[in-house]
Design an enzyme around this catalytic site. Structure first.
Site, PDB file in Angstrom:
ATOM      1  N   ARG A   7       0.837  -1.194   0.000  1.00 27.12           N
ATOM      2  CA  ARG A   7       0.000   0.000   0.000  1.00 27.12           C
ATOM      3  C   ARG A   7       0.870   1.240   0.000  1.00 27.12           C
ATOM      4  O   ARG A   7       2.000   1.237   0.473  1.00 27.12           O
ATOM      5  CB  ARG A   7      -0.893   0.032   1.249  1.00 27.12           C
ATOM      6  CG  ARG A   7      -2.050  -0.916   1.155  1.00 27.12           C
ATOM      7  CD  ARG A   7      -3.185  -0.390   0.305  1.00 27.12           C
ATOM      8  NE  ARG A   7      -3.833   0.721   0.984  1.00 27.12           N
ATOM      9  CZ  ARG A   7      -3.922   1.963   0.509  1.00 27.12           C
ATOM     10  NH1 ARG A   7      -3.413   2.272  -0.652  1.00 27.12           N
ATOM     11  NH2 ARG A   7      -4.530   2.891   1.183  1.00 27.12           N
ATOM     12  N   ARG A  63       2.821   3.627 -16.829  1.00 27.95           N
ATOM     13  CA  ARG A  63       3.134   3.272 -18.223  1.00 27.95           C
ATOM     14  C   ARG A  63       4.403   3.980 -18.686  1.00 27.95           C
ATOM     15  O   ARG A  63       5.253   3.378 -19.345  1.00 27.95           O
ATOM     16  CB  ARG A  63       1.974   3.620 -19.148  1.00 27.95           C
ATOM     17  CG  ARG A  63       0.713   2.855 -18.873  1.00 27.95           C
ATOM     18  CD  ARG A  63       0.760   1.463 -19.474  1.00 27.95           C
ATOM     19  NE  ARG A  63      -0.502   0.778 -19.194  1.00 27.95           N
ATOM     20  CZ  ARG A  63      -0.593  -0.367 -18.543  1.00 27.95           C
ATOM     21  NH1 ARG A  63       0.495  -0.973 -18.102  1.00 27.95           N
ATOM     22  NH2 ARG A  63      -1.749  -0.918 -18.331  1.00 27.95           N
ATOM     23  N   CYS A  74      -7.585   2.323 -12.528  1.00 30.94           N
ATOM     24  CA  CYS A  74      -7.777   3.580 -11.800  1.00 30.94           C
ATOM     25  C   CYS A  74      -9.241   3.716 -11.414  1.00 30.94           C
ATOM     26  O   CYS A  74     -10.127   3.329 -12.170  1.00 30.94           O
ATOM     27  CB  CYS A  74      -7.387   4.778 -12.661  1.00 30.94           C
ATOM     28  SG  CYS A  74      -5.650   4.801 -13.115  1.00 30.94           S
ATOM     29  N   GLU A  77     -11.803   7.507  -5.456  1.00 36.75           N
ATOM     30  CA  GLU A  77     -11.906   7.198  -4.029  1.00 36.75           C
ATOM     31  C   GLU A  77     -13.251   7.695  -3.504  1.00 36.75           C
ATOM     32  O   GLU A  77     -13.799   8.685  -4.004  1.00 36.75           O
ATOM     33  CB  GLU A  77     -10.756   7.887  -3.278  1.00 36.75           C
ATOM     34  CG  GLU A  77     -10.641   7.527  -1.823  1.00 36.75           C
ATOM     35  CD  GLU A  77     -10.113   6.130  -1.577  1.00 36.75           C
ATOM     36  OE1 GLU A  77     -10.499   5.540  -0.554  1.00 36.75           O
ATOM     37  OE2 GLU A  77      -9.333   5.622  -2.405  1.00 36.75           O
ATOM     38  N   ARG A  89      -3.884   7.080  -4.051  1.00 33.54           N
ATOM     39  CA  ARG A  89      -3.614   5.862  -3.287  1.00 33.54           C
ATOM     40  C   ARG A  89      -3.286   4.744  -4.272  1.00 33.54           C
ATOM     41  O   ARG A  89      -3.765   4.732  -5.405  1.00 33.54           O
ATOM     42  CB  ARG A  89      -4.814   5.471  -2.441  1.00 33.54           C
ATOM     43  CG  ARG A  89      -5.091   6.401  -1.277  1.00 33.54           C
ATOM     44  CD  ARG A  89      -6.352   5.954  -0.544  1.00 33.54           C
ATOM     45  NE  ARG A  89      -6.565   6.665   0.688  1.00 33.54           N
ATOM     46  CZ  ARG A  89      -7.245   7.806   0.807  1.00 33.54           C
ATOM     47  NH1 ARG A  89      -7.755   8.384  -0.262  1.00 33.54           N
ATOM     48  NH2 ARG A  89      -7.406   8.370   1.988  1.00 33.54           N
ATOM     49  N   TYR A 107       4.001   6.098   2.487  1.00 28.11           N
ATOM     50  CA  TYR A 107       3.068   7.220   2.582  1.00 28.11           C
ATOM     51  C   TYR A 107       3.880   8.501   2.544  1.00 28.11           C
ATOM     52  O   TYR A 107       4.764   8.709   3.383  1.00 28.11           O
ATOM     53  CB  TYR A 107       2.238   7.120   3.867  1.00 28.11           C
ATOM     54  CG  TYR A 107       1.290   5.952   3.788  1.00 28.11           C
ATOM     55  CD1 TYR A 107      -0.013   6.135   3.365  1.00 28.11           C
ATOM     56  CD2 TYR A 107       1.720   4.656   4.083  1.00 28.11           C
ATOM     57  CE1 TYR A 107      -0.873   5.060   3.234  1.00 28.11           C
ATOM     58  CE2 TYR A 107       0.859   3.582   3.958  1.00 28.11           C
ATOM     59  CZ  TYR A 107      -0.425   3.786   3.539  1.00 28.11           C
ATOM     60  OH  TYR A 107      -1.269   2.717   3.407  1.00 28.11           O
ATOM     61  N   ARG A 115      -1.417   7.085   7.532  1.00 24.71           N
ATOM     62  CA  ARG A 115      -0.781   5.988   8.269  1.00 24.71           C
ATOM     63  C   ARG A 115       0.480   6.516   8.947  1.00 24.71           C
ATOM     64  O   ARG A 115       1.594   6.151   8.577  1.00 24.71           O
ATOM     65  CB  ARG A 115      -0.420   4.831   7.334  1.00 24.71           C
ATOM     66  CG  ARG A 115      -1.592   4.094   6.708  1.00 24.71           C
ATOM     67  CD  ARG A 115      -2.467   3.334   7.706  1.00 24.71           C
ATOM     68  NE  ARG A 115      -1.756   2.365   8.503  1.00 24.71           N
ATOM     69  CZ  ARG A 115      -1.587   1.088   8.156  1.00 24.71           C
ATOM     70  NH1 ARG A 115      -2.077   0.624   7.032  1.00 24.71           N
ATOM     71  NH2 ARG A 115      -0.954   0.275   8.961  1.00 24.71           N
TER      72      ARG A 115
END
Length: 134
Positions: A7, A63, A74, A77, A89, A107, A115
């Protein structure tokens, strides 16, 4: 070898193609560097963006980095009141020998607040933090 998820999140400085791609490239580079990932080990990648990011797909940056054989997706959110804007994210699925506790999640910038226990810490510190939560 197992498939693991890595993540990460970052923020773009503006809703422009250049800002979205620059932020995404920085995030992806740090993820692969921190985890010793090679493109051929990446099974797939899911990107999400928050409002108001819509000037480019984050996958464009992947890419441009040579991730052509990797399946990329994609999505938008969920818009949560008070949520972090301009956020990109990512969930990178990799085939790796690393144990779950060895994965280093990344992050960056304003996304460190998502986080804070993982932002800016070393891999050994992450193992301790993750181990405490298990």
């Amino acid at each position: 070898m197992r498939t693991r998820g890595i993540r990460g999140a970052t923020t773009a400085t503006a809703n422009t193609r250049e800002a979205i791609c620059a932020a995404t490239r920085e995030l992806l580079r740090q993820i692969v560097d921190a985890n010793g990932v090679y493109v051929e080990e990446i099974a797939s990648v899911i990107f999400t963006v928050t409002d108001p990011l819509d000037a480019a797909y984050p996958a464009v940056a992947a890419r441009e980095m040579g991730w052509d054989p990797v399946p990329l997706l994609c999505a938008r959110e969920i818009s949560v009141p008070g949520g972090l804007g301009f956020c990109i994210r990512v969930l990178v699925h990799v085939n790796t020998e690393l144990q779950q506790s060895q994965i280093r999640h990344i992050y960056l910038h304003d996304a460190e607040c998502l986080r804070p226990e993982l932002a800016g810490v070393s891999r050994s510190e992450q193992r301790i933090t993750q181990g405490d939560r298990q």
